[in-house]
Every structure is written in structure tokens, then in C-alpha cells.
Design a protein around this motif. Sequence first.
Motif, PDB file in Angstrom:
ATOM      1  N   ALA A 131       0.813  -1.260  -0.029  1.00 22.17           N
ATOM      2  CA  ALA A 131      -0.049  -0.060  -0.061  1.00 22.17           C
ATOM      3  C   ALA A 131       1.038   1.363  -0.066  1.00 22.17           C
ATOM      4  CB  ALA A 131      -0.804   0.027   0.876  1.00 22.17           C
ATOM      5  N   THR A 132       2.153   1.088   0.682  1.00 21.42           N
ATOM      6  CA  THR A 132       2.806   2.406   0.487  1.00 21.42           C
ATOM      7  C   THR A 132       3.891   2.496  -0.577  1.00 21.42           C
ATOM      8  OG1 THR A 132       4.575   1.015   2.103  1.00 21.42           O
ATOM      9  CG2 THR A 132       2.727   2.324   3.184  1.00 21.42           C
ATOM     10  N   ASP A 133       3.615   1.728  -1.748  1.00 20.30           N
ATOM     11  CA  ASP A 133       4.510   1.880  -2.814  1.00 20.30           C
ATOM     12  C   ASP A 133       4.287   3.199  -3.414  1.00 20.30           C
ATOM     13  OD1 ASP A 133       5.504  -0.519  -2.539  1.00 20.30           O
ATOM     14  OD2 ASP A 133       4.159  -1.527  -4.281  1.00 20.30           O
ATOM     15  N   ASN A 134       3.040   3.799  -3.128  1.00 21.13           N
ATOM     16  CA  ASN A 134       2.672   5.102  -3.796  1.00 21.13           C
ATOM     17  C   ASN A 134       3.007   6.372  -2.861  1.00 21.13           C
ATOM     18  OD1 ASN A 134       1.505   4.456  -6.231  1.00 21.13           O
ATOM     19  ND2 ASN A 134      -0.085   3.596  -5.207  1.00 21.13           N
ATOM     20  N   LEU A 135       4.008   6.061  -1.766  1.00 21.39           N
ATOM     21  CA  LEU A 135       4.245   7.106  -0.821  1.00 21.39           C
ATOM     22  C   LEU A 135       5.733   7.695  -0.833  1.00 21.39           C
ATOM     23  CD1 LEU A 135       2.674   5.667   2.508  1.00 21.39           C
ATOM     24  CD2 LEU A 135       1.673   7.566   1.045  1.00 21.39           C
ATOM     25  N   GLU A 136       6.184   7.337  -2.094  1.00 16.21           N
ATOM     26  CA  GLU A 136       7.580   7.649  -2.389  1.00 16.21           C
ATOM     27  C   GLU A 136       7.517   9.462  -2.397  1.00 16.21           C
ATOM     28  OE1 GLU A 136      10.962   7.420  -6.111  1.00 16.21           O
ATOM     29  OE2 GLU A 136       9.240   6.023  -5.911  1.00 16.21           O
ATOM     30  N   GLY A 137       8.696   9.890  -1.956  1.00 17.04           N
ATOM     31  CA  GLY A 137       8.703  11.436  -1.891  1.00 17.04           C
ATOM     32  C   GLY A 137       8.097  12.095  -0.672  1.00 17.04           C
TER      33      GLY A 137
END
Length: 927
Positions: A131-137
Motif C-alpha cells: 500500500a505504501t508503494d505510492n508514498l515515495e517522496g
Amino acid sequence: MVKQLLKTRVACLLLAGVVGCLTLGQSATLVQSQEAAQSPDASAASEQPVQESAEGVEAGESEQEGERGQDQGLVQEGRAAEGADGGEPQMAQPEQAQEQALAPGQEQAQEPSGQTAATGEGDRADAVESATDNLEGMEAMADNGQLTLYVHPETTQVAVLHQRSGDVWHTNPPDREADAIATGYNKAKLNVQFELTYYDESGNALRYDNYTHSILSGQFEIEPAEDGVTIVYTIGEVAGDLDAIPKYINASRFQSAILDRLSSDADRREVSLRFRLDEEQQRYERRDSALRGVGLSKLLGLFEEIGYDEAERAIDKEAYGESAEGPQGVRVPLAYQIEDDELRVSISGEGLQYPASMHIQSISLLPFFGASGQEDEGYIVVPDGSGSLIRFNNGRTYAAPYRTLLYGGDGAISQLANRQQAMEARLPVFGMSYGDRGFMGIIESGDAVAAVEADVSGRLNAYNNVYPTFTIYNYEEVTLSNGWRSSTIKRFQQEPFRGDIAVRYQFLEEDRNGYPDMAASYRDYLVRTTGMAPLEDDTGVPFYVELIGGIPKQKFFLGIPYQAYEPLTTFEQAAEILGQMQDAGIDNIKLRYTGWFNNGIHHNTPSGIKVDRKLGGSKGLRELQAVAEAADVALYPDASFQEAAPRARGFSRSSQASRFISNKVAAVYPYATATYGQDLDADPGYIVSPKALPSIVDGFIADYRRTGLTGLSLRDFGSELNGDYNRAGVIDREAAKGIVREQLARLGEAAEELLIEGGNAYAAPYARHIVDAPMTSSGFNITDESIPLFQLVYHGYVSYAGTPWNLADNQDARINFLQALESGAGLHYTWFHAEASAIKMTGFDHYYSADYRSWLDEAARQYRELDEAIGDVSGQPIVDHRRVAEGVYKTTYDGGKTVVVNYNDAAVEVDGVRIDAMDYGIGGGKR
């Protein structure tokens, strides 16, 4: 890293090649100027921006600026004309919109929206990691053990991690760069957290958003807050850009102070093209449309070269009444706060700052929060009537987007026509349900000035979305005539809405993410915040009967017309009807008596109580009350407070009536069915100003307590909400809501039980009974299905019924019965004792079918059957509702009892049990 960025401005040069910052008035999106503030069905005429005489210079520079990604341009974004589905305005696809580039940190997301969380029975750590793959940056700003709040320091995108489920919710679609449908401005719009619409001096509606007009120019600050973060955006002009050039300059000074100081003819031509000569006033006016990007930079350089400094600017600004400090930008503090497992998003009314001359019509908040993509399966929940579903990707781009004002229209906003016949939205909620998760938004502050909007993928972008919009300035259109010439202008309310706006987002996990779960979550919220309590020992289906006392009727004496009082049901006759109802087997009667005091149903101002003598007077009322108590019948005499009837005595139009924005007295005319326009030949009523309500209620309570009554029906406190736009002191709808709630609390203390109409959310917790509750939706073309969201919220806490069965649009008694069975509603009838001919030529034609003798036997049969079916669960919450087949619905109560209703013309089989056409089954078996 993020700590170093806090309270610092992000650099203007977010994108490679960007020169300078965008300014207010340079990069706004032009939208239609005819969009009515209180009429979502109004059509909008398309209007292209007027081109200046410096087209050649502008065109050449626009090409250069477009290559640099600098000039956002004026993008036409009209709304399509009113459709046949109820008149909702429809957004048209923009033409010639320029492509926008994403800022760094937005390009890494690859998964479709709605697929960010791993679910099922796998390892929870894997789910969180996926789920946290899209939390980069992004950087974590707050963590309370249940939620973690993330902020991207460059794009200000916010994400919330629900730790228990591993779901991540984004303010903007993480895969938006891959959207193949959105282009130009619509592509850029996927990056916004809020969008505001305001009107310029010419009446054009301009749209500004925090991405195009703040983030790209680095005009924001990230500030830490308790359990969250506040991002302060500055939208528009900043010191050193357009403000460095005077808006107006005298013709002689333009020559001596500017042109004569320039060294070449080319420079003089360059400057002259940026101003327009007003020959009548002998002054030059700045061409804002010719001052973008390169053009602005050139002019600033030339002015600096000739020594046109702050002192020179002050001379020209003071000459034409401009502030020497120059115009200011809009300051918007957007706050995110995590509270337990909920996210609260708000904009402070005090913190929202903008120039006094600027009329911000509306603010749309988080338009793409939790937006679902084209691969997702699920639905949007909107509060249309009883509730509606809009299924993801339903392909209904031919229909207007959904938009409905909460709590209906404002009676103090003038509307000459009423073309849209829609169900009022009684609940300030909206939501989305995916296959394995969901969220619900509760508008907990600013709901009285809010609308809920929603759309499906395929129209402007690849996402299904739902969000609230808040009205800051209402307006009315006023036509000015001078001989054969006329023009229409917008007149805005004198003072804007200055309160806070806030939305609370609740997150729903797998297997508990449907609309019944949303209703349960909102009900828990009401219990927590308002003290709404479950019904105690409430068994048996309620039977609501409204008996009409007296009405006004025009009569004649020697051919001369005069206004008379016509009794339709005296107190003695009411007692007679009660006896006949009980003899027919009807119990649990809730008697609502309208038209009993102060001259009938259109009574005089209720600042005092004088029981109508032709009905039996005070003695007759006491005798009816005694009969009702002996028969265990609850009596609710009715009163209206928010509208003054035509010819009502004791009402002062000058001091007690609300005012339209035009400052005219807010008169209420009936609408003609044939024309949808106001019938100006009829006698008008008047909207009572909220400021007059406390004193009127004071007098009513004093007399009410002397009657010995224990119940009270409030005709309009639960169904209408009106402001007062008097220039001497504006009371907006949010302030009016607070005044109405205070009166409800006071009346609730004077009476043991309150019965209200409609059931607006702010009023429902004060009531024991609701009649005229919404039983279905408006049926807009974009929606797919009506749901009993209202009933799921209130069943077991407040008793309710829909419109009177004998006055309903649908006169199929069986359908009315099945709807009550499906939604757990009581029966409701409106009757009188007189012959039907008594209402001839009275303006009460809609009561022709209210002769009780025509309905008593049928009503008794309906009541006995309904009470036998669900009387034992009338005090239990409804825990589930679902469609099991086309036209077949299953309702489940807290104790486990189920009711399956079949609306079809043919029999169906549910769980192995046959249910006949237009019939029902109880507990999974045949009734």
C-alpha cells in the motif's frame, strides 16, 4: 528532511524552464458567468475572452511561454446547457487547453487508483508494504497509532495510511499522470487540493486552484500542527510582479514619466502595446491580458531602466484610488488533522483572506480525494433524497454531473423560476465503496452553505469522484433597464460566509465498506456529537395521521368577496375520527393537528396562541387532549415559524422579514405548474428572518406551556433553512442553522416530544418523529439506484414516515406499502372530516383526496399487515440493506430479522424461497 522545509517557501522553479511565477488575473481559468448560485439547473452561456489590440505581441509571446510551461492561459471551461434529467449543469470538455507538466515527485505512481492496498488473508506487513508503494517522496507528519499522515513537500499532496487495514488514501490519484483522457487544464486539475471560483468586475467567473496558481509558483508554506499539518497557500499576485505597474496612469504622465524617458522607438512601442488609451477620461489603462510571462518581464525591465520607482507608482495609484501597497493574493490555510481513525480537513474562516473587492463564489474541497479509476468496481454514495448510488464507470457521460445543495434551496435567494423538481438532500454526507474498502465524508462545518458534487470517469478524466463545494458569496442576477436598453448584472450578498468549513473522512475496511456501514458510521457520529439516543421500549409501527383544522376560504356577500374561516375538522370531529380508527384496529396513533390556532392552517404570527373558536376553542382542545390521553394517542398540534402566511397578522415585513440580496423583502409566491414561474397574481407569504425567531418562539412557549400540551409539531424547522441578506446585517444559512437549532432545543424543553417535517440532519436529533421523510431519490440520469440511506441512519433512533399515502404522486397503495416495509417506515395519511367540496375554490385543491371516509378501511388493512410484519422490530436499527436481484431488496434488522421485498410483476426465488409478484417474505420465508 521535511523539518528543514517547514515554514519555508518552495522555490518558484519547480519545473525545468519555468521563468517567473503565475499571477492572479493572468492564469485564471475562465468559466461561465451565468451559473446561478442557488439554481444548479441554470444553463450557462459560452463566452470567449475579449482579445486586446495587442494580439500580435501576445500571440508571439504565448508561443514562447507555452514552450516554457509558463503561461497557463485563459481556458474556456463552460457548462453545457440544461439536460432533460433534472437540469443539473454539465461541464463541457475544454477546447485548446494547454498541457500541464507534473512537478517532481508525482511521476512515480504506477498503480490504478483504488488498488493501492493489498487485501485478503495475506501477511499484514506485506499489505502495508504494497500500500505504501505510492508514498515515495512523501514525509510522515503525524502518527497517532491508528493513522499516519503523509505530505509531499513539493506538490503538497497528502496521503493517509490506515494502519490496521494497510489502506492508503490519497488527496489526488497517484496514477494521474497515466490518465489518457484528461488534457490541458483538466490534466492539471488532477493535482489540486481545492479550487475556488470568483467573479471579476465584468461578471466573468474565474477559477483558481492551489496547484496552478500556488504550487507551481512556490507560494505555499507547510506548518506543523498538533496531530497534523496546515498548508498555507497564497494564490495570486505577489510583490514585485504585476503590482509594480500602475493599473491607470494619466495620459500626460504616461508621456512625460514613461515614454519620454525610453531610449528607442521599439521600447516605446513595446510599452504602448501594454496599455489602452481611454480617450474620454484621458488616461491609460494597463492591459492585464498583455502582461504575462515574457511580456511582463520586458515591461518590468524597461520601467526599472527609466527609474519608475516606488515613489512614481504611489503617485499614479493614489490618483486613481488604488492602494499604494498594491493588491494582495488569496490566502488559504488548508488544515489536515488525524483524530483517532478519522481525518479532519478544514479551512479556517478567519484564516481565509482575500481582497474585499473579490467575490469568491465557492470553494471546492479535495475534489479527487479517494477518486476511483476505470479498473475499480464500486459506487459513489450521494445524499440525494433518501440516498443514491452512482456506480463507477457507468458510462453516463451524456448526463449532467451530480450536484445538489444540502437542505434544499434558500428561500431568501430570489428565484423567479423553479424548473428542477428534486428531492432535498437531508444528510450532509457522501462516500465511496470499492470492492475491498471505502470512505465516507461528513460535512461537519459549513454544511448549510454546501453542495455535494460527483461525476463518473470518461467525461473530463479517467476518475470517478465525489466532493463538497461551499458557497462563500451568493448572488442574484438583476436586470437594469434604461429605455430600450437593458443589461443583467450580478449583485452579491453584502457580507460573505466567514465561518469554518470542515469535512471529516471516515475509513471503512473490507466487509464493512457498503452504504449500510456508512449509515452506521454516521449514526455513531450523531450519537457521539449530538447525544441522539436509541428508542426505548418502542414496539409497533406508528400510524401518523394529520387532521386539518381550519383553512381560509373566499366567500361572497351580495356579490362582494371576503375572506372567511372554513373549519374542516373540529376538535370534536377529530375525537370521532380517532374512535373510528381504533375501532378499525389501528393502534400507535400519532395525531398531528394542523390549523388549530391563530386563524387556521395559514396562521398568524405564532408569537402567541389563540385557539380557533370555530374548532371548539380552548375547551374543545382540552377535551381532545383528554380523549387522546385516554386512548394512548400522542397529540402533536402543529405550528409554522419560518414562513409568514399571506395576510398574517402580527408580522412586520419591514423588521421581521428576510431580505433578498437586492434588499427587497423576501416574498414567497407559489409556482405555476405550467410555466415553472412564480404566480405573481397570488398573495405572497414572507420568509421570516432568523433574527426574529427567538422573540417569536419566546411568546409561543409562554402560551404553549399554559395549554398543558405535551407534544408539538414543527412544520418547517426540520425542512427549511433560510438566510437573511439584509444589507444592514447578513445572516447566512450557516448562522441561520445555529439559530434554528437553538429554537429547537428551547421548544424541545417546553414539549415532551417534537415531530418535524423533512428531517434535515441538524434538526433530527431534537425530534422523536419525522414525517415527509425522503423515501426515494430524484432519479437523476447520472445516478443508478435509490437507497434508504436516511432510514439506515435513523431507524431505531427516530420514528419516521414518508409523504401522506393518499397525497403521494404514486397512488399505487401496494408500492407505498412495500416501500414502508423495505425501509421500516410508518404509515402516513392526511385527512379532514368535512366533505371534499368544502375545499373547492380555496387554493387547497391538493387536498381533494383527504376525505378520511374514503381511506379509513384501506388504511386499517395496510396498518394491520405492516404492523404484523415489522411491528416487533420498529425500535431496532437496520444493519443491512441490499439489492439481491433486479427489483428485489433485502432489509436486515439488528436482531437478525430479514424482510425481502419483490417489486416485480413476476415471482422471484430468494435463498430457495419463492416470493410472489408485488409481495414480500419475512425471515427468508413466505409471509
